[in-house]
Enzyme design. Structure first.
Site, PDB file in Angstrom:
ATOM      1  N   GLU A   4      27.477  34.615  32.888  1.00 23.13           N
ATOM      2  CA  GLU A   4      27.491  33.154  33.011  1.00 23.13           C
ATOM      3  C   GLU A   4      28.895  32.625  33.244  1.00 23.13           C
ATOM      4  OE1 GLU A   4      24.818  30.881  33.326  1.00 23.13           O
ATOM      5  OE2 GLU A   4      24.129  32.898  33.764  1.00 23.13           O
ATOM      6  N   ARG A  64      42.566  39.350  58.129  1.00 25.33           N
ATOM      7  CA  ARG A  64      42.522  39.301  59.586  1.00 25.33           C
ATOM      8  C   ARG A  64      43.634  38.431  60.180  1.00 25.33           C
ATOM      9  NH1 ARG A  64      40.318  35.010  61.708  1.00 25.33           N
ATOM     10  NH2 ARG A  64      39.502  35.959  63.595  1.00 25.33           N
TER      11      ARG A  64
END
Ligand code: 9D3
Length: 249
Positions: free
Chosen positions: A117, A155
């Site tokens: 949680e 990237r």
């Protein structure tokens, strides 16, 4: 420029996947970035090495215990007290391309992945500097969000994308959605490629692509255009390419 990423996770297989696969795997193999992994379970004590416990105040689910997580974060940080610690949480700042560029410009990234949680709030207060979300939907944990963030950041590092695909040409680096793409055959199931793309007129092709990108952005993501100045930004669709209606989504 980013040279090292540390991920704190109970599920190191997610990080191993990034090491082995695709763009991130190649960037690491080429030595463009280091990727390290720290598992709070290795810092848990007792025979059960438990990393979670029931929430004070009751309620469903489990909460990540503070001490094993804190030790993993501190191990990742090492003697670099200045490095910011980020945590992937649904409550975080929404990741976008501007944030990705900012993250790629740092020296290091430390990313804490939550499970269960959530994480004991005292760790958030004392060791976490910023929280990031990847969007308004519910994941099962921070790992897929960290994988998304790492892919987007890596990237952008120099040499990671081939020169045939520069990051500068991307959708979002100019703030617009991408234009449509076509390859052979020239006619497929009765649908032909737009004539302009076969014309060999590269300036005209570039104008057509920008017109399509603008029209698509206007139709699907007008929010991306709202902060722009149409005149200065060259955002008018040229009359020569007045579009067929873009009505998807
Ligand atoms: C259904 C559980 N929710 C309680 C009302 C809270 C909740 C806790 C943990 C919801 C999701 C998660 C796990 N998600 C992430 O850790 C997470 C995430 C996400 O779910 N969506 C978008 N970005 C992120 S970054 C980390």
């Amino acid at each position: 420029m980013l040279s090292r990423i540390d991920v704190i996770t109970l599920f190191p297989d997610w990080v191993h996947g990034l090491r082995e696969l695709g763009l991130t795997g190649r960037a690491i193999a080429d030595g463009r970035v280091e990727l390290h992994c720290w598992n709070p379970r290795e810092y848990a004590s007792g025979v059960h090495k438990s990393v979670d416990d029931r929430p004070y105040g009751g309620g469903p689910g489990m909460v990540m215990r503070p001490e094993p997580l804190a030790q993993a974060i501190e191990a990742a940080r090492g003697d670099d007290a200045a490095v910011r610690v980020g945590c992937l949480t649904p409550q975080g700042r929404r990741l976008d391309q501007a944030a990705v560029r900012e993250l790629a410009g740092r020296d290091r990234l430390i990313l804490v992945c939550g499970r269960y949680e959530g994480i004991d709030e005292r760790v958030m207060e004392s060791l976490v500097d910023e929280e990031w979300s990847v969007g308004d939907f519910v994941l099962s944990g921070g790992e897929p969000a960290a994988a998304v963030m790492i892919d987007a950041v890596v990237r952008l590092l120099p040499g990671v994308l081939g020169h045939e695909r520069s990051a500068e040409q991307d959708s979002f680096s100019d703030g617009l959605l991408d234009c449509p793409h076509y390859t052979r055959p020239e006619t497929w199931r009765g649908r032909s490629v737009p004539d302009v793309l076969l014309s060999g007129d590269h300036a005209r092709i570039a104008r057509w692509r920008r017109a399509r990108a603008l029209e698509r952005t206007r139709a699907r993501r007008p929010d991306l255009l709202s902060g722009r100045t149409p005149d200065a930004g060259n955002d008018a669709v040229p009359a020569e390419f007045s579009p067929p209606k873009e009505d998807k989504n």
